[in-house]
Scaffold this motif. Structure first.
Motif, PDB file in Angstrom:
ATOM      1  N   ASN A 155       0.811  -1.215   0.000  1.00  0.00           N
ATOM      2  CA  ASN A 155       0.000   0.000   0.000  1.00  0.00           C
ATOM      3  C   ASN A 155       0.844   1.265   0.000  1.00  0.00           C
ATOM      4  OD1 ASN A 155      -3.082   0.071   0.260  1.00  0.00           O
ATOM      5  ND2 ASN A 155      -2.546  -1.733   1.446  1.00  0.00           N
ATOM      6  N   THR A 156       2.080   1.139   0.455  1.00  0.00           N
ATOM      7  CA  THR A 156       2.925   2.330   0.599  1.00  0.00           C
ATOM      8  C   THR A 156       4.131   2.289  -0.330  1.00  0.00           C
ATOM      9  OG1 THR A 156       4.028   1.234   2.442  1.00  0.00           O
ATOM     10  CG2 THR A 156       2.288   2.772   3.001  1.00  0.00           C
ATOM     11  N   SER A 157       4.076   1.456  -1.375  1.00  0.00           N
ATOM     12  CA  SER A 157       5.247   1.292  -2.253  1.00  0.00           C
ATOM     13  C   SER A 157       5.117   2.012  -3.590  1.00  0.00           C
ATOM     14  CB  SER A 157       5.506  -0.202  -2.497  1.00  0.00           C
ATOM     15  OG  SER A 157       5.867  -0.821  -1.290  1.00  0.00           O
ATOM     16  N   GLY A 158       4.189   2.922  -3.700  1.00  0.00           N
ATOM     17  CA  GLY A 158       4.097   3.704  -4.931  1.00  0.00           C
ATOM     18  C   GLY A 158       3.340   3.003  -6.035  1.00  0.00           C
ATOM     19  N   ALA A 159       3.502   3.516  -7.260  1.00  0.00           N
ATOM     20  CA  ALA A 159       2.729   3.004  -8.389  1.00  0.00           C
ATOM     21  C   ALA A 159       3.193   1.602  -8.760  1.00  0.00           C
ATOM     22  CB  ALA A 159       2.868   3.939  -9.584  1.00  0.00           C
ATOM     23  N   GLN A 160       2.232   0.717  -8.979  1.00  0.00           N
ATOM     24  CA  GLN A 160       2.522  -0.670  -9.352  1.00  0.00           C
ATOM     25  C   GLN A 160       1.868  -0.973 -10.700  1.00  0.00           C
ATOM     26  OE1 GLN A 160       4.530  -2.312  -7.247  1.00  0.00           O
ATOM     27  NE2 GLN A 160       4.438  -0.602  -5.805  1.00  0.00           N
ATOM     28  N   GLY A 161       2.307  -2.075 -11.287  1.00  0.00           N
ATOM     29  CA  GLY A 161       1.733  -2.489 -12.563  1.00  0.00           C
ATOM     30  C   GLY A 161       0.828  -3.696 -12.417  1.00  0.00           C
ATOM     31  N   ASP A 166      -2.127  -2.015 -10.893  1.00  0.00           N
ATOM     32  CA  ASP A 166      -2.071  -0.721 -11.585  1.00  0.00           C
ATOM     33  C   ASP A 166      -3.284   0.128 -11.169  1.00  0.00           C
ATOM     34  OD1 ASP A 166      -0.631   0.231 -14.534  1.00  0.00           O
ATOM     35  OD2 ASP A 166      -2.423   1.280 -13.859  1.00  0.00           O
ATOM     36  N   PRO A 167      -3.049   1.418 -10.887  1.00  0.00           N
ATOM     37  CA  PRO A 167      -4.179   2.260 -10.449  1.00  0.00           C
ATOM     38  C   PRO A 167      -5.296   2.373 -11.482  1.00  0.00           C
ATOM     39  CG  PRO A 167      -2.101   3.485 -10.356  1.00  0.00           C
ATOM     40  CD  PRO A 167      -1.766   2.130 -10.879  1.00  0.00           C
ATOM     41  N   THR A 168      -5.037   2.021 -12.733  1.00  0.00           N
ATOM     42  CA  THR A 168      -6.115   2.048 -13.731  1.00  0.00           C
ATOM     43  C   THR A 168      -7.137   0.938 -13.495  1.00  0.00           C
ATOM     44  OG1 THR A 168      -4.738   0.723 -15.188  1.00  0.00           O
ATOM     45  CG2 THR A 168      -4.752   3.086 -15.587  1.00  0.00           C
ATOM     46  N   PHE A 217      -7.648   1.806  -6.440  1.00  0.00           N
ATOM     47  CA  PHE A 217      -6.724   2.609  -5.627  1.00  0.00           C
ATOM     48  C   PHE A 217      -7.373   3.961  -5.365  1.00  0.00           C
ATOM     49  CE2 PHE A 217      -2.985   5.112  -4.581  1.00  0.00           C
ATOM     50  CZ  PHE A 217      -2.221   4.217  -3.845  1.00  0.00           C
ATOM     51  N   ASN A 263       0.720   8.782   0.341  1.00  0.00           N
ATOM     52  CA  ASN A 263       1.820   8.114   1.047  1.00  0.00           C
ATOM     53  C   ASN A 263       3.055   7.851   0.189  1.00  0.00           C
ATOM     54  OD1 ASN A 263       1.342   5.787  -0.485  1.00  0.00           O
ATOM     55  ND2 ASN A 263       0.021   4.871   1.066  1.00  0.00           N
ATOM     56  N   HIS A 264       3.044   8.254  -1.065  1.00  0.00           N
ATOM     57  CA  HIS A 264       4.199   7.959  -1.928  1.00  0.00           C
ATOM     58  C   HIS A 264       4.158   8.921  -3.111  1.00  0.00           C
ATOM     59  CE1 HIS A 264       6.959   5.735  -4.503  1.00  0.00           C
ATOM     60  NE2 HIS A 264       7.252   4.951  -3.479  1.00  0.00           N
ATOM     61  N   ASP A 297       4.880   8.505  -6.161  1.00  0.00           N
ATOM     62  CA  ASP A 297       4.322   7.925  -7.390  1.00  0.00           C
ATOM     63  C   ASP A 297       2.812   8.074  -7.486  1.00  0.00           C
ATOM     64  OD1 ASP A 297       6.875   7.080  -7.879  1.00  0.00           O
ATOM     65  OD2 ASP A 297       6.462   4.944  -7.636  1.00  0.00           O
ATOM     66  N   VAL A 298       2.140   8.029  -6.368  1.00  0.00           N
ATOM     67  CA  VAL A 298       0.670   8.070  -6.417  1.00  0.00           C
ATOM     68  C   VAL A 298       0.128   9.469  -6.125  1.00  0.00           C
ATOM     69  CG1 VAL A 298       0.311   5.623  -6.002  1.00  0.00           C
ATOM     70  CG2 VAL A 298       0.519   7.155  -4.051  1.00  0.00           C
ATOM     71  N   ILE A 301      -7.408   8.420 -14.091  1.00  0.00           N
ATOM     72  CA  ILE A 301      -6.188   7.843 -14.667  1.00  0.00           C
ATOM     73  C   ILE A 301      -6.512   6.880 -15.815  1.00  0.00           C
ATOM     74  CG2 ILE A 301      -6.008   6.026 -12.884  1.00  0.00           C
ATOM     75  CD1 ILE A 301      -3.005   7.827 -14.465  1.00  0.00           C
ATOM     76  N   VAL A 302      -7.668   6.223 -15.748  1.00  0.00           N
ATOM     77  CA  VAL A 302      -8.050   5.302 -16.829  1.00  0.00           C
ATOM     78  C   VAL A 302      -8.168   6.083 -18.138  1.00  0.00           C
ATOM     79  CG1 VAL A 302      -9.802   3.663 -17.624  1.00  0.00           C
ATOM     80  CG2 VAL A 302      -9.288   3.842 -15.190  1.00  0.00           C
ATOM     81  N   GLU A 359       0.935   2.747 -14.340  1.00  0.00           N
ATOM     82  CA  GLU A 359       2.192   2.730 -13.588  1.00  0.00           C
ATOM     83  C   GLU A 359       3.257   3.569 -14.297  1.00  0.00           C
ATOM     84  OE1 GLU A 359       4.188  -1.039 -13.559  1.00  0.00           O
ATOM     85  OE2 GLU A 359       5.466  -0.506 -11.860  1.00  0.00           O
ATOM     86  N   LYS A 375       5.004   6.891 -12.761  1.00  0.00           N
ATOM     87  CA  LYS A 375       6.441   6.840 -12.455  1.00  0.00           C
ATOM     88  C   LYS A 375       7.226   7.852 -13.281  1.00  0.00           C
ATOM     89  CE  LYS A 375       7.143   2.425 -10.258  1.00  0.00           C
ATOM     90  NZ  LYS A 375       7.662   1.062 -10.314  1.00  0.00           N
TER      91      LYS A 375
END
Lengths: 235, 338
Positions: free
Chosen positions: A118-124, A128-130, A134, B121-122, B124-125, B141-142, B170, B174
């Motif tokens: 949850n706290t590691s930034g954008a993921q794929g 993915d936030p799409t 999120f 919290n980051h 990137d987001v 974002i979509v 992502e 990023k």
């Protein structure tokens, strides 16, 4: 360069490793409404004798899959994060690559995403936030999403939206689920939305869209709606 | 035999070329001397020139907003340390207004959370918030990813950076992070004095002593913030009714607490405070000397009043102006992409 060399070597080594000792184990999720199969945007289901419901969205995260033998972990999936989305049939079926010689009795997994991710930034991929799971205004994954309409909700168009998530103490919503897994090559896991809706008060809890005590309590109830599939007996 | 040798040497040459390419692709993040270790984990998003440039193009492109009217740079302008000069509250699509002052963007690699209330919290987001907020870019974002995938220029730019056939959320996030991470301000007069390359005037020196005595416990050097959430004694705005951190933590102890901002480039980042209520540094100092509202969440550092004479205020402001970093404010690498 290292990566290139590594993948070069692995392209030879990996097939040998896999072909020798791995077998696929299929885990299938089966959303139900009591004894009926749950279909989105289709049927009206009844519960609590007088209430009816129409489901439009069911999405949830399954993560950290492990196989257990005598309550001990004997295998775990790496980078194990799966978005189960009832509107995309293929997401209901997970294929695990498990070493052949491993004996297991139970499957363990989390409903939701751990606080580290949850706290590691954008993921794929599924994270993915799409994917629409999120929160944008306050960082964190939605672990479980159920949306639809019910006569129990005195809201606009009788709509309800349950977005359960939150990773911070004391409202960490991730749930651990352990289920018996007698078959060695596949499992069918039921999530029964009737069990869930019968245990909450949809007339009061119809819009939960932020972390907190409500999301925390409802997440515990959702976790109790998972069970191993038992085929109806034929008479 | 000869041809085999030739083939081998060609393959060898190509491999060497490839190695060079892989090396060039990663760009090191330079930590200024005597600064702490950044909070951002660069191993999960290694900087590359291509990605930084891509992030910069996205930062300046209104394609991120619903009606293509607002870009990140609409409220984060380089010449004002990436905040919105003269605007107390942020603006959005269709003349909508937000509820908070757009923060200055600099030295973001050292932050572990973002926004005045730490809701994000980051890094990137972070961009998801203004992209999605109905009073900012009003987009999602979509749809951003969909628009970028249909855009030939972006398809090429993303493919050159990520070597994949389609653009993902992502990658977008990023890339924007990469550009924002390069916004490092560490070349103010203060910095050169610390590096013993120049000297404070007597007035600045006096101001620095006053700063260390009265301000530095929260506005900690060298980043000029310890990034904690505190109540600095501002009266509640009756219209905005913004309780800050409490909304995120759900804890009454966090009532009226906001993240301590850095003071770097403060000369150019007016207006001040989370709701932009002060236009000048004089107003800010007057708040700390005689405007503190006492209540039970007030920072303990502010319980005893700060006392500054009129001359001392002038000296303190002279010091604060040494935090201006012209190299940062006018660095062409941060400006509108060519």
């Amino acid at each position: 360069m290292k990566k290139i060399f590594f993948s070069f070597v692995m392209s030879f080594v990996a097939p040998m490793l896999f072909s020798q000792s791995y077998k696929p184990v299929q885990v299938n999720f089966k959303p139900m409404f009591g004894s009926q199969e749950l279909v989105l945007n289709d049927s009206v289901y009844t519960f609590n004798l007088k209430d009816s419901v129409y489901i439009e969205t069911l999405k949830f995260y399954i993560s950290g899959i492990e196989l257990l033998c005598k309550n001990k972990m004997v295998w775990k999936e790496n980078n194990s994060y799966h978005l189960i989305n009832l509107s995309e049939e293929n997401t209901l079926h997970l294929m695990l690559q498990v070493p052949k010689n491993i004996h297991f009795e139970h499957i363990k997994f989390y409903l939701g995403i751990d606080s580290g991710m949850n706290t590691s930034g954008a993921q794929g991929g599924d994270l993915d936030p799409t994917k629409g799971m999120f929160w944008t205004w306050q960082s964190g994954y939605i672990n479980f999403k159920l949306e639809g309409k019910s006569n129990a909700c005195a809201t606009r168009k009788h709509e309800f939206m349950l977005h359960l998530g939150g990773y911070l103490y004391p409202y960490n919503t991730i749930q651990t689920i352990v289920l018996p897994m007698p078959a060695k090559t596949s499992a069918i896991i039921v999530i029964d939305i009737k069990t869930f809706l019968s245990a909450i008060d949809l007339s009061k809890q119809h819009h939960i869209m932020s972390p907190g005590n409500n999301a925390f309590l409802l997440s515990q109830i959702v976790a109790k709606s998972f069970s191993p599939w038992i085929a109806p007996s034929k008479k | 035999m000869d041809s085999t040798f030739q083939k081998i040497s060609i393959i060898f040459f190509l491999l060497v070329l490839l190695t060079a390419f892989v090396w060039v692709e990663e760009t090191a993040f330079k930590i200024p001397d005597n600064w702490p270790k950044p909070k951002y984990d660069f191993t999960k998003n290694p900087l590359s020139e291509n990605k930084i440039e891509l992030g910069r193009i996205l930062f300046y492109d209104p394609i991120l907003s619903k009606d293509s009217s607002i870009s990140c740079s609409s409220c984060h302008l380089q010449y004002t340390a990436f905040t919105h000069m003269d605007h107390a509250l942020s603006h959005g699509i269709g003349d909508s207004m937000g509820t908070r002052n757009a923060p200055a963007l600099m030295n973001l690699a050292w932050h572990s959370n973002f926004m005045w209330d730490g809701a994000i919290n980051h890094l990137d987001v972070q961009s998801l918030a203004p992209i999605s907020h109905p009073d900012e870019m009003g987009e999602n974002i979509v749809s951003v990813v969909y628009k970028l995938n249909r855009n030939k220029k972006y398809r090429h730019l993303f493919a050159a950076s990520y070597h994949l056939s389609s653009i993902t959320g992502e990658q977008v996030l990023k890339s924007i992070s990469q550009f924002m991470l390069t916004l490092v301000s560490s070349h103010s007069k203060y910095d050169s004095v610390m590096r013993k390359q120049s000297l404070f005037t007597n007035q600045e020196k006096n101001g620095y002593a006053l700063f260390q005595k009265n301000c530095s416990s929260c506005h900690t050097e060298p980043l000029f913030s310890n990034f904690q959430f505190v109540n600095n004694g501002l009266a509640l705005d009756p219209d905005l009714r913004d309780y800050g951190r409490m909304k995120i933590s759900g804890d009454a102890k966090d009532s009226l607490k906001f993240k301590i901002p850095s003071l770097r480039n403060i000369e150019f980042s007016s207006p001040y405070m989370h709701d932009g209520r002060f236009k000048t540094l004089n107003q800010v100092l007057n708040h700390y000397t005689k405007g503190i509202q006492k209540n039970n969440t007030l920072a303990k550092e502010l319980e005893t009043p700060i006392i500054l004479s009129a001359n001392e205020k002038v000296d303190l402001i002279a010091f604060l102006i040494t935090l201006t970093d012209r190299q940062f404010l006018f660095n062409p690498a941060y400006g509108f992409p060519k």
